[in-house]
Design a protein around this motif. Structure first.
Motif, PDB file in Angstrom:
ATOM      1  N   LEU A 112      82.065  35.417  -1.410  1.00  0.00           N
ATOM      2  CA  LEU A 112      82.497  35.735  -0.054  1.00  0.00           C
ATOM      3  C   LEU A 112      81.290  36.192   0.750  1.00  0.00           C
ATOM      4  O   LEU A 112      80.585  37.128   0.358  1.00  0.00           O
ATOM      5  CB  LEU A 112      83.552  36.845  -0.091  1.00  0.00           C
ATOM      6  CG  LEU A 112      84.029  37.397   1.254  1.00  0.00           C
ATOM      7  CD1 LEU A 112      84.732  36.322   2.071  1.00  0.00           C
ATOM      8  CD2 LEU A 112      84.954  38.598   1.044  1.00  0.00           C
ATOM      9  N   SER A 147      93.994  32.736  -5.336  1.00  0.00           N
ATOM     10  CA  SER A 147      93.096  32.467  -4.215  1.00  0.00           C
ATOM     11  C   SER A 147      93.288  33.591  -3.213  1.00  0.00           C
ATOM     12  O   SER A 147      94.370  34.185  -3.129  1.00  0.00           O
ATOM     13  CB  SER A 147      93.436  31.118  -3.578  1.00  0.00           C
ATOM     14  OG  SER A 147      92.629  30.865  -2.443  1.00  0.00           O
ATOM     15  N   SER A 157      92.143  35.443   0.857  1.00  0.00           N
ATOM     16  CA  SER A 157      91.560  35.305   2.191  1.00  0.00           C
ATOM     17  C   SER A 157      91.372  36.687   2.792  1.00  0.00           C
ATOM     18  O   SER A 157      91.910  37.678   2.286  1.00  0.00           O
ATOM     19  CB  SER A 157      92.451  34.457   3.109  1.00  0.00           C
ATOM     20  OG  SER A 157      93.640  35.179   3.413  1.00  0.00           O
ATOM     21  N   THR A 178      86.034  32.904  -9.937  1.00  0.00           N
ATOM     22  CA  THR A 178      85.047  33.604  -9.120  1.00  0.00           C
ATOM     23  C   THR A 178      84.973  32.931  -7.754  1.00  0.00           C
ATOM     24  O   THR A 178      85.300  31.746  -7.619  1.00  0.00           O
ATOM     25  CB  THR A 178      83.638  33.590  -9.752  1.00  0.00           C
ATOM     26  OG1 THR A 178      83.192  32.233  -9.884  1.00  0.00           O
ATOM     27  CG2 THR A 178      83.637  34.262 -11.113  1.00  0.00           C
ATOM     28  N   ALA A 179      84.562  33.691  -6.768  1.00  0.00           N
ATOM     29  CA  ALA A 179      84.338  33.136  -5.429  1.00  0.00           C
ATOM     30  C   ALA A 179      83.256  33.968  -4.760  1.00  0.00           C
ATOM     31  O   ALA A 179      83.187  35.186  -4.957  1.00  0.00           O
ATOM     32  CB  ALA A 179      85.616  33.165  -4.595  1.00  0.00           C
ATOM     33  N   ASP A 215      83.168  33.722   5.351  1.00  0.00           N
ATOM     34  CA  ASP A 215      83.374  32.376   4.824  1.00  0.00           C
ATOM     35  C   ASP A 215      83.109  32.399   3.325  1.00  0.00           C
ATOM     36  O   ASP A 215      82.556  33.366   2.788  1.00  0.00           O
ATOM     37  CB  ASP A 215      82.484  31.351   5.525  1.00  0.00           C
ATOM     38  CG  ASP A 215      81.000  31.601   5.285  1.00  0.00           C
ATOM     39  OD1 ASP A 215      80.509  31.267   4.193  1.00  0.00           O
ATOM     40  OD2 ASP A 215      80.334  32.152   6.184  1.00  0.00           O
ATOM     41  N   PHE A 216      83.537  31.343   2.652  1.00  0.00           N
ATOM     42  CA  PHE A 216      83.339  31.213   1.215  1.00  0.00           C
ATOM     43  C   PHE A 216      82.308  30.130   0.953  1.00  0.00           C
ATOM     44  O   PHE A 216      82.379  29.043   1.542  1.00  0.00           O
ATOM     45  CB  PHE A 216      84.654  30.860   0.517  1.00  0.00           C
ATOM     46  CG  PHE A 216      85.689  31.934   0.609  1.00  0.00           C
ATOM     47  CD1 PHE A 216      85.663  33.022  -0.239  1.00  0.00           C
ATOM     48  CD2 PHE A 216      86.690  31.858   1.575  1.00  0.00           C
ATOM     49  CE1 PHE A 216      86.618  34.023  -0.149  1.00  0.00           C
ATOM     50  CE2 PHE A 216      87.657  32.845   1.670  1.00  0.00           C
ATOM     51  CZ  PHE A 216      87.606  33.936   0.804  1.00  0.00           C
ATOM     52  N   ASN A 267      79.889  38.463  -4.818  1.00  0.00           N
ATOM     53  CA  ASN A 267      80.373  37.613  -5.905  1.00  0.00           C
ATOM     54  C   ASN A 267      81.616  38.272  -6.480  1.00  0.00           C
ATOM     55  O   ASN A 267      81.542  39.300  -7.154  1.00  0.00           O
ATOM     56  CB  ASN A 267      79.286  37.458  -6.967  1.00  0.00           C
ATOM     57  CG  ASN A 267      79.635  36.391  -7.993  1.00  0.00           C
ATOM     58  OD1 ASN A 267      80.776  35.933  -8.068  1.00  0.00           O
ATOM     59  ND2 ASN A 267      78.665  36.001  -8.795  1.00  0.00           N
ATOM     60  N   SER A 297      90.672  31.424   6.330  1.00  0.00           N
ATOM     61  CA  SER A 297      90.073  30.550   5.330  1.00  0.00           C
ATOM     62  C   SER A 297      90.338  31.137   3.939  1.00  0.00           C
ATOM     63  O   SER A 297      90.238  32.343   3.743  1.00  0.00           O
ATOM     64  CB  SER A 297      88.557  30.438   5.572  1.00  0.00           C
ATOM     65  OG  SER A 297      87.947  29.621   4.610  1.00  0.00           O
ATOM     66  N   TRP A 298      90.684  30.273   2.972  1.00  0.00           N
ATOM     67  CA  TRP A 298      91.028  30.714   1.628  1.00  0.00           C
ATOM     68  C   TRP A 298      89.956  30.314   0.631  1.00  0.00           C
ATOM     69  O   TRP A 298      89.314  29.268   0.772  1.00  0.00           O
ATOM     70  CB  TRP A 298      92.360  30.102   1.195  1.00  0.00           C
ATOM     71  CG  TRP A 298      93.535  30.651   1.944  1.00  0.00           C
ATOM     72  CD1 TRP A 298      94.017  30.213   3.142  1.00  0.00           C
ATOM     73  CD2 TRP A 298      94.362  31.753   1.555  1.00  0.00           C
ATOM     74  NE1 TRP A 298      95.098  30.976   3.536  1.00  0.00           N
ATOM     75  CE2 TRP A 298      95.328  31.925   2.569  1.00  0.00           C
ATOM     76  CE3 TRP A 298      94.389  32.597   0.449  1.00  0.00           C
ATOM     77  CZ2 TRP A 298      96.309  32.913   2.509  1.00  0.00           C
ATOM     78  CZ3 TRP A 298      95.364  33.586   0.382  1.00  0.00           C
ATOM     79  CH2 TRP A 298      96.313  33.737   1.404  1.00  0.00           C
ATOM     80  N   SER A 299      89.786  31.151  -0.395  1.00  0.00           N
ATOM     81  CA  SER A 299      88.863  30.822  -1.474  1.00  0.00           C
ATOM     82  C   SER A 299      89.422  29.648  -2.277  1.00  0.00           C
ATOM     83  O   SER A 299      90.629  29.382  -2.252  1.00  0.00           O
ATOM     84  CB  SER A 299      88.647  32.036  -2.379  1.00  0.00           C
ATOM     85  OG  SER A 299      89.827  32.366  -3.087  1.00  0.00           O
TER      86      SER A 299
END
Length: 203
Positions: A172, A102, A104, A169-170, A129-130, A94, A161-163
């Motif tokens: 991953l 953003s 990657s 927050t993202a 991946d997100f 997290n 791939s981009w968040s």
């Protein structure tokens, strides 16, 4: 072989150099990066990372994510069993960062220790991946024998791939797997994963 390798493994693996994009002669992103990037939660699942056996750090530039494992050891040969021949770890991170960015996974390096005889081959794969975003970055690194000692190997993704934008927050997801074949001969791999992060401003 098993006792000797485990005794000598940890100091050698720790001494393996961290491989950066610049050291590989690749272009280092020069765009803006967030002032604050934090890992606020880590979830582990897999034979290579029992609870409490992985450590995640982000360097001062916010462009390198390092994951070290204390139990991720793949072994083959007499006295080993099927569970030793292949290890995996699903790592869910997290990530929290400043608004308007953003990121990657730009490249991945694996460093550590390998003891692989001629005729045997190690293979490690990473996928990223997100959560909530379609698309997956895939990396593959081979460790053919004959070799013994520290190593650092690098791979670039087949798809980037981009968040998502518009959030701070993202989540991953990293799924790494290593195996050695054939399984009859004594061999060993232990790894640390370094992930280069690319940041971009969201429109």
């Amino acid at each position: 072989m098993k006792a000797l390798s485990l005794l000598t493994l940890l100091p050698l693996a720790a001494a393996a150099p961290t491989n950066t994009l610049a050291a590989r002669g690749l272009t280092v992103p020069t765009g803006p990066v967030p002032e604050t990037v934090r890992v606020v939660g880590v979830s582990l699942l897999g034979s290579g990372c029992p609870a409490g056996t992985a450590d995640v750090q982000i360097d001062a530039t916010k462009t390198l994510l390092e994951v070290t494992f204390s139990e991720y050891i793949v072994q083959t040969g007499p006295g080993t069993k099927a569970a030793d021949w292949r290890k995996n770890c699903k790592l869910t991170l997290n990530m929290e960062f400043d608004e308007g960015f953003s990121f990657s996974t730009l490249a991945t390096d694996m460093s550590g220790f390998a003891q692989i005889p001629a005729g045997s081959r190690g293979l490690c794969t990473n996928t990223f991946d997100f959560t909530g975003i379609s698309g997956q970055s895939y990396y593959s690194i081979a460790l053919p024998g004959e070799r013994e000692g520290p190593f650092t190997l690098s791979a670039d993704p087949d798809v980037v791939s981009w968040s998502p934008c518009g959030v701070t927050t993202a989540i991953l997801n990293m799924n790494t797997q290593c195996n050695i074949s054939p399984t009859r001969d004594p061999a060993l791999i232990a790894i640390t994963v370094n992930v280069s992060l690319a940041w971009r401003k969201c429109e």
